[in-house]
Structure formats: C-alpha cells, structure tokens
Design a protein around this motif. Sequence first.
Motif, PDB file in Angstrom:
ATOM      1  N   SER A  34       0.828  -1.209   0.000  1.00 40.37           N
ATOM      2  CA  SER A  34       0.000   0.000   0.000  1.00 40.37           C
ATOM      3  C   SER A  34       0.862   1.258   0.000  1.00 40.37           C
ATOM      4  O   SER A  34       0.526   2.261  -0.644  1.00 40.37           O
ATOM      5  N   ALA A  35       2.019   1.208   0.698  1.00 39.27           N
ATOM      6  CA  ALA A  35       2.918   2.366   0.715  1.00 39.27           C
ATOM      7  C   ALA A  35       3.514   2.601  -0.669  1.00 39.27           C
ATOM      8  O   ALA A  35       3.637   3.751  -1.125  1.00 39.27           O
ATOM      9  N   VAL A  36       3.884   1.503  -1.346  1.00 40.34           N
ATOM     10  CA  VAL A  36       4.431   1.622  -2.704  1.00 40.34           C
ATOM     11  C   VAL A  36       3.367   2.165  -3.656  1.00 40.34           C
ATOM     12  O   VAL A  36       3.640   3.027  -4.494  1.00 40.34           O
ATOM     13  N   SER A  37       2.148   1.657  -3.534  1.00 43.08           N
ATOM     14  CA  SER A  37       1.051   2.145  -4.387  1.00 43.08           C
ATOM     15  C   SER A  37       0.815   3.628  -4.154  1.00 43.08           C
ATOM     16  O   SER A  37       0.558   4.382  -5.104  1.00 43.08           O
ATOM     17  N   ALA A  38       0.923   4.054  -2.901  1.00 44.39           N
ATOM     18  CA  ALA A  38       0.724   5.468  -2.583  1.00 44.39           C
ATOM     19  C   ALA A  38       1.824   6.323  -3.206  1.00 44.39           C
ATOM     20  O   ALA A  38       1.572   7.450  -3.675  1.00 44.39           O
ATOM     21  N   GLN A  39       3.042   5.804  -3.219  1.00 42.47           N
ATOM     22  CA  GLN A  39       4.148   6.539  -3.847  1.00 42.47           C
ATOM     23  C   GLN A  39       3.888   6.748  -5.346  1.00 42.47           C
ATOM     24  O   GLN A  39       4.097   7.843  -5.871  1.00 42.47           O
ATOM     25  N   ILE A  40       3.469   5.692  -6.023  1.00 41.21           N
ATOM     26  CA  ILE A  40       3.225   5.802  -7.464  1.00 41.21           C
ATOM     27  C   ILE A  40       2.042   6.712  -7.728  1.00 41.21           C
ATOM     28  O   ILE A  40       2.051   7.501  -8.695  1.00 41.21           O
ATOM     29  N   LYS A  41       1.023   6.646  -6.891  1.00 42.92           N
ATOM     30  CA  LYS A  41      -0.121   7.543  -7.057  1.00 42.92           C
ATOM     31  C   LYS A  41       0.325   8.994  -6.935  1.00 42.92           C
ATOM     32  O   LYS A  41      -0.102   9.863  -7.705  1.00 42.92           O
ATOM     33  N   ARG A  42       1.210   9.258  -5.966  1.00 47.59           N
ATOM     34  CA  ARG A  42       1.709  10.619  -5.783  1.00 47.59           C
ATOM     35  C   ARG A  42       2.533  11.057  -6.993  1.00 47.59           C
ATOM     36  O   ARG A  42       2.413  12.194  -7.462  1.00 47.59           O
ATOM     37  N   LEU A  43       3.367  10.141  -7.512  1.00 45.21           N
ATOM     38  CA  LEU A  43       4.175  10.471  -8.683  1.00 45.21           C
ATOM     39  C   LEU A  43       3.281  10.771  -9.884  1.00 45.21           C
ATOM     40  O   LEU A  43       3.547  11.711 -10.647  1.00 45.21           O
ATOM     41  N   GLU A  44       2.242   9.996 -10.051  1.00 45.32           N
ATOM     42  CA  GLU A  44       1.309  10.221 -11.164  1.00 45.32           C
ATOM     43  C   GLU A  44       0.586  11.550 -11.015  1.00 45.32           C
ATOM     44  O   GLU A  44       0.312  12.232 -12.011  1.00 45.32           O
ATOM     45  N   GLU A  45       0.280  11.939  -9.769  1.00 41.64           N
ATOM     46  CA  GLU A  45      -0.363  13.235  -9.540  1.00 41.64           C
ATOM     47  C   GLU A  45       0.580  14.381  -9.902  1.00 41.64           C
ATOM     48  O   GLU A  45       0.166  15.398 -10.463  1.00 41.64           O
ATOM     49  N   ILE A  46       1.861  14.203  -9.608  1.00 40.38           N
ATOM     50  CA  ILE A  46       2.841  15.257  -9.908  1.00 40.38           C
ATOM     51  C   ILE A  46       3.017  15.425 -11.412  1.00 40.38           C
ATOM     52  O   ILE A  46       3.041  16.545 -11.929  1.00 40.38           O
ATOM     53  N   VAL A  47       3.154  14.304 -12.143  1.00 43.20           N
ATOM     54  CA  VAL A  47       3.378  14.401 -13.591  1.00 43.20           C
ATOM     55  C   VAL A  47       2.076  14.592 -14.352  1.00 43.20           C
ATOM     56  O   VAL A  47       2.085  14.976 -15.523  1.00 43.20           O
ATOM     57  N   GLY A  48       0.962  14.295 -13.708  1.00 45.89           N
ATOM     58  CA  GLY A  48      -0.326  14.506 -14.347  1.00 45.89           C
ATOM     59  C   GLY A  48      -0.710  13.438 -15.339  1.00 45.89           C
ATOM     60  O   GLY A  48      -1.584  13.665 -16.195  1.00 45.89           O
ATOM     61  N   GLU A  49      -0.081  12.273 -15.264  1.00 46.42           N
ATOM     62  CA  GLU A  49      -0.371  11.193 -16.202  1.00 46.42           C
ATOM     63  C   GLU A  49      -0.288   9.855 -15.481  1.00 46.42           C
ATOM     64  O   GLU A  49       0.456   9.699 -14.502  1.00 46.42           O
ATOM     65  N   ALA A  50      -1.037   8.855 -15.979  1.00 50.11           N
ATOM     66  CA  ALA A  50      -0.902   7.494 -15.477  1.00 50.11           C
ATOM     67  C   ALA A  50       0.397   6.903 -16.005  1.00 50.11           C
ATOM     68  O   ALA A  50       0.747   7.082 -17.177  1.00 50.11           O
ATOM     69  N   LEU A  51       1.122   6.200 -15.144  1.00 47.06           N
ATOM     70  CA  LEU A  51       2.431   5.667 -15.520  1.00 47.06           C
ATOM     71  C   LEU A  51       2.415   4.151 -15.731  1.00 47.06           C
ATOM     72  O   LEU A  51       3.277   3.619 -16.434  1.00 47.06           O
ATOM     73  N   PHE A  52       1.470   3.454 -15.105  1.00 53.21           N
ATOM     74  CA  PHE A  52       1.373   2.004 -15.242  1.00 53.21           C
ATOM     75  C   PHE A  52      -0.061   1.598 -15.578  1.00 53.21           C
ATOM     76  O   PHE A  52      -1.008   2.291 -15.215  1.00 53.21           O
ATOM     77  N   GLU A  53      -0.173   0.486 -16.276  1.00 53.77           N
ATOM     78  CA  GLU A  53      -1.474  -0.132 -16.478  1.00 53.77           C
ATOM     79  C   GLU A  53      -1.324  -1.634 -16.242  1.00 53.77           C
ATOM     80  O   GLU A  53      -0.261  -2.209 -16.470  1.00 53.77           O
ATOM     81  N   ARG A  54      -2.379  -2.237 -15.754  1.00 49.96           N
ATOM     82  CA  ARG A  54      -2.317  -3.657 -15.403  1.00 49.96           C
ATOM     83  C   ARG A  54      -2.410  -4.525 -16.648  1.00 49.96           C
ATOM     84  O   ARG A  54      -3.086  -4.198 -17.613  1.00 49.96           O
ATOM     85  N   SER A  55      -1.682  -5.667 -16.603  1.00 52.35           N
ATOM     86  CA  SER A  55      -1.727  -6.651 -17.673  1.00 52.35           C
ATOM     87  C   SER A  55      -1.832  -8.034 -17.054  1.00 52.35           C
ATOM     88  O   SER A  55      -1.836  -8.176 -15.825  1.00 52.35           O
ATOM     89  N   ALA A  56      -1.891  -9.045 -17.883  1.00 50.86           N
ATOM     90  CA  ALA A  56      -2.019 -10.414 -17.375  1.00 50.86           C
ATOM     91  C   ALA A  56      -0.797 -10.828 -16.571  1.00 50.86           C
ATOM     92  O   ALA A  56      -0.875 -11.711 -15.709  1.00 50.86           O
ATOM     93  N   ARG A  57       0.350 -10.223 -16.824  1.00 57.00           N
ATOM     94  CA  ARG A  57       1.594 -10.603 -16.150  1.00 57.00           C
ATOM     95  C   ARG A  57       2.042  -9.587 -15.108  1.00 57.00           C
ATOM     96  O   ARG A  57       3.175  -9.632 -14.659  1.00 57.00           O
TER      97      ARG A  57
END
Length: 289
Positions: A34-57
């Motif tokens: 959850s802490a890692v997810s929060a970090q990426i969410k914060r990074l995405e908020e700063i850059v204003g774009e989604a950085l990852f998308e889920r896949s089968a792997r």
Amino acid sequence: MREPIESDLLRTFLIITETSNFSVAAQRIGRTQSAVSAQIKRLEEIVGEALFERSARGVVLTRSGNQLLPYAQRIVDLLNEAAATIRTKPLNGPVRIGIPEEYSQTVLPAALAAFAVRHPAVEVTVSCDYTARNLAALEKDDLDLAVVFDWSNHSNGEVLCIDPTVWVTSLVHRLHDATPLPVATYRNSTWARDFALRSLEQQARPYRIAFIADTSSGLKNAVSAGLAVTTLSRSNIPHGCRELTSDDGFPPVDSSRVVLRRNPYHSSEAIQELAEMVREAFQPMSALL
C-alpha cells in the motif's frame, strides 16, 4: 506550478518497472504494498499522467511511463554517482600506469578521467608504450600498473578481456588479393616475426614489407590509405576497414589476452582504486568481443 519530483518516487518507479509487480517491488524496497502504491499515485499526480497499467503478467508502462523512464534512470544514476563520489575516501600519492596505444583513445581515457575527478590529489602518470617496454618498466619499479597483451598465456595478472589480433584491409582497396601481399608491420618487432608474419608463412602466402611503423596509428593509416594490409586488435579496426577472415584466407593471428599486471614490489589504496576502474572500463568491451 507542479511540485518537484522526489528521488525516492523515481527509485520506486524504476523498481516497479524492473519487477512489473507492486508486491515484489515492495518486498525489495522493504515497504508495504500500500505504501508503494501510494508513492506511485503521488508520482502520477505530480506528472499529471498514469504511468502504469495492469496486464495479465503484472503491470506495464504506459506511454507516459515510457517517456519518464530514461529521465528517471539518468537522475537516479547521477544521484548514486554523486553519493559515491562524496563518500569516497580521499586518496593521494602518485600512480604510474602503462597502457598500449591501442586503448589510449578508446577504453582507458574515460577511466583515467573519472579517476582524476574522483581523486584530484592523486598524481597519475600514463606511459603509452609497447607491451615489452611496459613489462620491463613494471619489473624495474618504474610503473605501478600495466595493461599488456599476453599472446602465449604465460603472463601473470588479471585477464581483462580477450582481444584477438586479426588481419585488416581497406573496404575500398583490395590489396589482400595482391601477390606478393603488401604488409604493414611494426619496426623491430619480435611479435610481428613470431605471430603475424609466421601466420602468412604457414599458409605459404608470399608477402613483402610495404610499410614500417612504430605505432598502431601508423599501421592504421597505412591500411586506410590502401598502402598495405596489416594486423590490429579486433577492437581497434578503424572506420573504412574490415577484418580479413578465414573466408578470405586469413585466419586470426593470435587470441591475445589483455592483462592487468601489478607492481610486485609495492601497492597503495590509490593504485588499487585505479586498478578497479580499469577493470570496470574493460567490462563492456569484454562482452562485445
């Protein structure tokens, strides 16, 4: 104005990119998922774009994530380099190293320059000379380190890479088809007599000495100008020239090892550090040859 990107966010971003998995990345970092997810969410908020998308792997980078990736790598690498430089214990004293001319403009300048920046108080003296002369200087205590060629697997030391000597010709001229074969060779070289010329004699190929030089630069100039064919380290073939292979009737001359030799009489922390940087400088070339 958006807030600046924190380096910790970029480090987490890189680890997730490498692992393609938030939970695996969290284990490596030593944080909860959850802490890692929060970090990426914060990074995405700063850059204003989604950085990852889920896949089968797991997760994969989005277009914006791929754009950010090289910048994140450069920033983290620079921070790591800066930290390593600042934390490095200052060294001083002289270091004398002998190197072959073949690597004086390719592999070693970057290593020597980086060493000078990291340890400005160390006085580095470089001797660019033949293997035989550098070995003699090492034995006389005139050098602390020497990068040398070992053609007979008899030299003690650390093998940095294998850099075979091969026959080389110009792409424009076809002197390798001439009879007798015009050859460019070193002046008064026992190596040329024992390896290069003997490889021709073993094939009963007629040759004549068309060009004599004291340096590999002279040999490269001769072959580039179409004056002769010559022998060079495979890593040292100049632009506009190519290796003559067994298909052309020219097998490799030798499988020379590039060896780092050390002074048998003394050492120092500065010498050990320079030896390590020389070793690192040869690693990429070792993988290519």
